[in-house]
Write a protein that holds these residues in place. Structure first.
Motif, mmCIF file in Angstrom:
data_model
loop_
_atom_site.group_PDB
_atom_site.id
_atom_site.type_symbol
_atom_site.label_atom_id
_atom_site.label_comp_id
_atom_site.label_asym_id
_atom_site.label_seq_id
_atom_site.Cartn_x
_atom_site.Cartn_y
_atom_site.Cartn_z
ATOM 1 N N THR A 67 0.513 -1.403 0.209
ATOM 2 C CA THR A 67 0.135 -0.008 -0.040
ATOM 3 C C THR A 67 0.826 1.298 -0.096
ATOM 4 O OG1 THR A 67 -1.537 -1.112 1.167
ATOM 5 C CG2 THR A 67 -1.859 1.275 1.399
ATOM 6 N N ILE A 75 -9.445 15.987 -3.822
ATOM 7 C CA ILE A 75 -9.287 15.407 -5.030
ATOM 8 C C ILE A 75 -10.555 15.638 -6.147
ATOM 9 C CG2 ILE A 75 -11.172 13.723 -4.073
ATOM 10 C CD1 ILE A 75 -8.020 12.785 -6.064
ATOM 11 N N SER A 81 -6.844 15.593 -9.092
ATOM 12 C CA SER A 81 -7.105 14.407 -9.538
ATOM 13 C C SER A 81 -6.333 13.800 -10.805
ATOM 14 C CB SER A 81 -8.550 14.659 -9.949
ATOM 15 O OG SER A 81 -8.844 15.314 -11.164
ATOM 16 N N ALA A 84 -3.464 12.365 -9.233
ATOM 17 C CA ALA A 84 -3.705 11.050 -8.611
ATOM 18 C C ALA A 84 -4.048 10.110 -9.757
ATOM 19 C CB ALA A 84 -5.118 11.273 -8.002
ATOM 20 N N GLY A 85 -4.247 10.621 -10.959
ATOM 21 C CA GLY A 85 -4.554 9.573 -11.934
ATOM 22 C C GLY A 85 -3.297 8.934 -12.183
ATOM 23 N N ALA A 88 -1.991 6.667 -9.717
ATOM 24 C CA ALA A 88 -2.727 5.497 -9.496
ATOM 25 C C ALA A 88 -2.413 4.557 -10.692
ATOM 26 C CB ALA A 88 -4.152 5.786 -9.479
ATOM 27 N N LEU A 97 -1.693 -0.666 -4.055
ATOM 28 C CA LEU A 97 -2.908 -0.052 -3.780
ATOM 29 C C LEU A 97 -2.629 1.139 -3.135
ATOM 30 C CD1 LEU A 97 -4.882 -2.195 -4.817
ATOM 31 C CD2 LEU A 97 -4.975 -3.053 -2.235
ATOM 32 N N VAL A 98 -3.497 2.188 -3.689
ATOM 33 C CA VAL A 98 -3.390 3.696 -3.216
ATOM 34 C C VAL A 98 -4.562 3.964 -2.287
ATOM 35 C CG1 VAL A 98 -3.463 5.977 -4.057
ATOM 36 C CG2 VAL A 98 -2.590 4.197 -5.670
ATOM 37 N N MET A 99 -3.943 4.362 -0.946
ATOM 38 C CA MET A 99 -4.723 5.081 0.159
ATOM 39 C C MET A 99 -5.001 6.487 -0.160
ATOM 40 S SD MET A 99 -5.636 3.125 2.445
ATOM 41 C CE MET A 99 -5.188 1.903 3.556
ATOM 42 N N LEU A 100 -6.121 6.877 -0.617
ATOM 43 C CA LEU A 100 -6.556 8.334 -1.006
ATOM 44 C C LEU A 100 -6.681 9.019 0.506
ATOM 45 C CD1 LEU A 100 -7.155 10.605 -3.019
ATOM 46 C CD2 LEU A 100 -9.357 9.645 -2.982
ATOM 47 N N ASN A 102 -7.689 12.781 1.620
ATOM 48 C CA ASN A 102 -8.239 13.932 1.227
ATOM 49 C C ASN A 102 -8.050 14.997 2.325
ATOM 50 O OD1 ASN A 102 -11.025 15.316 -0.461
ATOM 51 N ND2 ASN A 102 -9.186 15.056 -1.396
ATOM 52 N N ALA A 116 -2.118 7.548 10.444
ATOM 53 C CA ALA A 116 -3.057 6.565 10.062
ATOM 54 C C ALA A 116 -2.231 5.729 8.993
ATOM 55 C CB ALA A 116 -4.263 6.983 9.397
ATOM 56 N N LEU A 117 -1.584 6.480 7.907
ATOM 57 C CA LEU A 117 -0.611 5.907 7.021
ATOM 58 C C LEU A 117 0.475 4.772 7.649
ATOM 59 C CD1 LEU A 117 -2.239 6.128 4.657
ATOM 60 C CD2 LEU A 117 -0.829 8.420 4.144
ATOM 61 N N ILE B 75 -10.229 8.432 -12.339
ATOM 62 C CA ILE B 75 -10.147 9.514 -11.068
ATOM 63 C C ILE B 75 -9.798 10.663 -11.589
ATOM 64 C CG2 ILE B 75 -7.640 9.200 -10.529
ATOM 65 C CD1 ILE B 75 -10.649 10.044 -8.387
ATOM 66 N N ALA B 76 -9.186 10.999 -12.967
ATOM 67 C CA ALA B 76 -8.829 12.059 -13.276
ATOM 68 C C ALA B 76 -10.271 12.824 -14.353
ATOM 69 C CB ALA B 76 -7.784 12.023 -14.541
ATOM 70 N N SER B 81 -13.973 12.070 -9.739
ATOM 71 C CA SER B 81 -13.118 12.837 -8.804
ATOM 72 C C SER B 81 -14.202 13.773 -7.835
ATOM 73 C CB SER B 81 -12.217 13.697 -9.685
ATOM 74 O OG SER B 81 -12.594 14.939 -10.030
ATOM 75 N N LEU B 97 -10.286 4.840 5.942
ATOM 76 C CA LEU B 97 -9.184 5.361 4.847
ATOM 77 C C LEU B 97 -9.823 4.726 3.466
ATOM 78 C CD1 LEU B 97 -7.181 6.713 6.119
ATOM 79 C CD2 LEU B 97 -5.765 4.266 6.736
ATOM 80 N N VAL B 98 -9.588 5.360 2.636
ATOM 81 C CA VAL B 98 -10.340 5.220 1.213
ATOM 82 C C VAL B 98 -9.151 4.464 0.091
ATOM 83 C CG1 VAL B 98 -11.506 5.788 -0.995
ATOM 84 C CG2 VAL B 98 -11.871 6.903 1.357
ATOM 85 N N MET B 99 -9.102 3.331 -0.171
ATOM 86 C CA MET B 99 -8.299 2.661 -1.127
ATOM 87 C C MET B 99 -8.927 3.078 -2.661
ATOM 88 S SD MET B 99 -5.897 0.375 -0.034
ATOM 89 C CE MET B 99 -5.657 -0.731 1.183
ATOM 90 N N LEU B 100 -7.949 4.064 -3.378
ATOM 91 C CA LEU B 100 -8.653 4.371 -4.450
ATOM 92 C C LEU B 100 -8.223 3.425 -5.551
ATOM 93 C CD1 LEU B 100 -9.644 6.593 -6.310
ATOM 94 C CD2 LEU B 100 -7.436 7.604 -6.492
ATOM 95 N N ASN B 102 -8.206 2.740 -9.677
ATOM 96 C CA ASN B 102 -8.330 3.251 -10.741
ATOM 97 C C ASN B 102 -8.476 2.094 -11.805
ATOM 98 O OD1 ASN B 102 -7.152 6.116 -12.870
ATOM 99 N ND2 ASN B 102 -8.926 6.155 -11.588
#
Lengths: 340, 340
Positions: A67, A75, A81, A84-85, A88, A97-100, A102, A116-117, B75-76, B81, B97-100, B102
């Motif tokens: 992760t 975002i 975004s 992020a794209g 990702a 895996l990406v933890m987003l 915001n 948290a991370l 996500i872009a 987004s 936590l959010v796993m994004l 794409n």
DNA sequence: CTGAAAGCGCTAACAC
DNA sequence: GTGTTAGCGCTTTCAG
């Protein structure tokens, strides 16, 4: 129904009639190799039981996760975004895996996410857009990051090298300066800058770069009006500028969002951009490439920046902090025609 | 330097001179209570050692995580987004936590992500924009989802109720139909639809809704031309339409991105939108609210949709599948003036 | 209230 | 090659 306790590796091992270790080796090709026959038996047992490895258990046993964390201010903002794209995409290639996260630009949230991370033992963290001149917060973040790094984590920042981590440095100053020079070259002589809040580094840098370029080329300093770093901020700033009597023949909004707000304000005030007044932005947001008149701006390879940041943070850890510079490219469009 | 094996709970316990159990209870308020004195000692020890709980270990011991997965096509894309922003906000409120993920619209990736989320023992999964008429893939996803649900996971979808999970249903059909009616009310009589690929549900639904409304109101069926569900797709579709001789007085692009492409195509062809031709979109993407002429569209509360989806998936599990409908609102702007 | 101890599911030495 | 057996770090009965 939700019953049927998920099958574990031992279930699979038992079913296949092999040891736990063999099952483990068969299902994830460690260095050790298992006889094809057993391999198959294990695989069959796994499918039969609908086995899914438990990533948390693996993380514990292996001491590392799959992760990466990404901190962005918002975002929903196309700037982030797009980054992020790109990130990702790159993450997917590495099977990560990406933890987003915001942050909404709130220092407090930012720190909470960082914690948290860290708890998650995230392999790496990329911070985008957490540039502030608030030294207190920067300090706090730096500390959190440092202890995260000490724990074996990796981190990188996008934008400004204010944090003790590798960073993809965006040349805001240079881009804005180049833009100023081009505008002067087009014949503009009096500029005004629509800028964001003072504690926002991107904003102040772009402002400073533009001012520097302008000053060097014309000998005069551009006026400026500050407001929010957003579409509405740009709208308000431009309205105010217009009310005060626009001494300027050319306006630089420090990002495309503000520029679009400015465009709208001009339209409402009956000022024709590209004729009565020139307007330029910064970023070259994709969805904004079709506004009218076409907006002159400084193009940033946003998606690449996201990719780059991940590469940087995943690359060989080096003793000294790495800086990877990214430069913008001035894109001239109809909003800043050559001045006759 | 990165050494100093991170402090564990036992380290803290030892340092505080209490048992592991007590340290655990003190640090995370379980039902059991510890004497304030000990509590303090533990807390002190924890800070002293720079202790950070290991979320993976907690997940294992507790059998549940603090993570939710979000699958989006891209996500872009401002559509996603914005949804992601709303969902992330809501997640933050719940301490999740959010796993994004794409997916890039690739079925294969989508399935891989679903598997990964399952491995992670993600608490819940929200799928946005995975609507396709490809039954094979839908089936596959449904299966993965089902086994995830059987394992105690929760899931929700955004858009169409094709999956066996709770869903935030977006009334694409109704919104497009309402738009058609309004346009007819404005005096338009011949419509053309710029639509996306056939296997994209959002696109076909909007197309169908518009066509139905138009047919009912005028007795005639709108023409249409299909291309990519993107800015460039809209541009190409409109160009083709224009070449073929525009029988239409009004064009509906099934999303704002396509509409903007269409606007650009018109501009290039010398067709004045809002005068020679009307153009409307769908979504009401924020960054596109300042295009000229102002784009008539169907506004969707995108951020709310993201929030709603998370609420739904976090809410009390119910036996029957829940559907939460969201309707769009027609927003008339200059691109579709009343026809004189 | 506190502590001892049994796992949670998996990996990685270490033997065989 | 394959199996045994310690853990990984934390939670949670179950006794006291």
């Amino acid at each position: 129904m939700a019953g049927e306790r998920a099958a574990t590796l031992s279930d699979v091992a038992r079913e296949a009639g092999v040891s736990l270790a063999t099952a483990s080796r068969a299902l994830n090709g460690s260095d050790r190799v298992v006889r094809p026959e057993l391999q198959e038996r294990v695989l069959a047992a796994a499918t039969k039981l609908g086995y899914t490895p438990n990533a948390n258990a693996q993380a514990m046993a292996r001491g590392s996760t799959e992760t990466v964390g990404l901190l962005v201010k918002d975002i929903a903002d196309p700037y982030f975004s797009t980054i992020a794209g790109g990130l990702a995409d790159e993450a997917e290639k590495h099977g990560l895996l990406v933890m987003l996260c915001n942050t909404g630009g709130q220092a407090e949230r930012e720190q909470k996410f960082l914690a948290a991370l860290r708890r998650q033992r995230s392999r790496a963290i990329v911070l985008a857009g957490s540039d502030t001149t608030d030294m207190g917060h920067t300090r706090e973040v730096a500390d959190l990051l440092t202890s995260y790094l000490d724990g074996g984590g990796r981190a990188a920042a996008i934008s400004q090298p204010r944090l003790p981590v590798d960073t993809v440095v965006i040349d805001n100053h240079g881009g804005a300066k180049a833009l100023a020079e081009r505008l002067v070259g087009l014949g503009y002589r009096r500029a005004a800058v629509l800028t964001g809040p003072e504690d926002l580094l991107v904003s102040t840098e772009r402002h400073a770069g533009f001012a520097e370029g302008w000053l060097e080329a014309t000998g005069s300093k551009p006026a400026y009006v500050a407001d929010e770093f957003s579409r509405d901020g740009g709208h308000r700033a431009m309205s105010r500028l217009l009310e005060d009597g626009p001494e300027a023949d050319c306006v630089f909004a420090v990002n495309d969002l503000m520029a679009v707000g400015a465009l709208a304000a001009c339209r409402q005030a009956g000022v024709e951009v590209g004729k009565d007044l020139a307007v330029a932005g910064f970023d070259d947001i994709a969805t904004l490439r079709d506004v009218t008149p076409g907006l002159t701006t400084v193009r940033l390879p946003l998606a690449d920046i996201g990719r780059l940041a991940l590469e940087l943070v995943l690359g060989e850890p080096s003793a000294e902090l790495r800086k990877q510079s990214v430069h913008g490219e001035v894109v001239l469009r109809e909003s800043t025609p050559p001045r006759s």
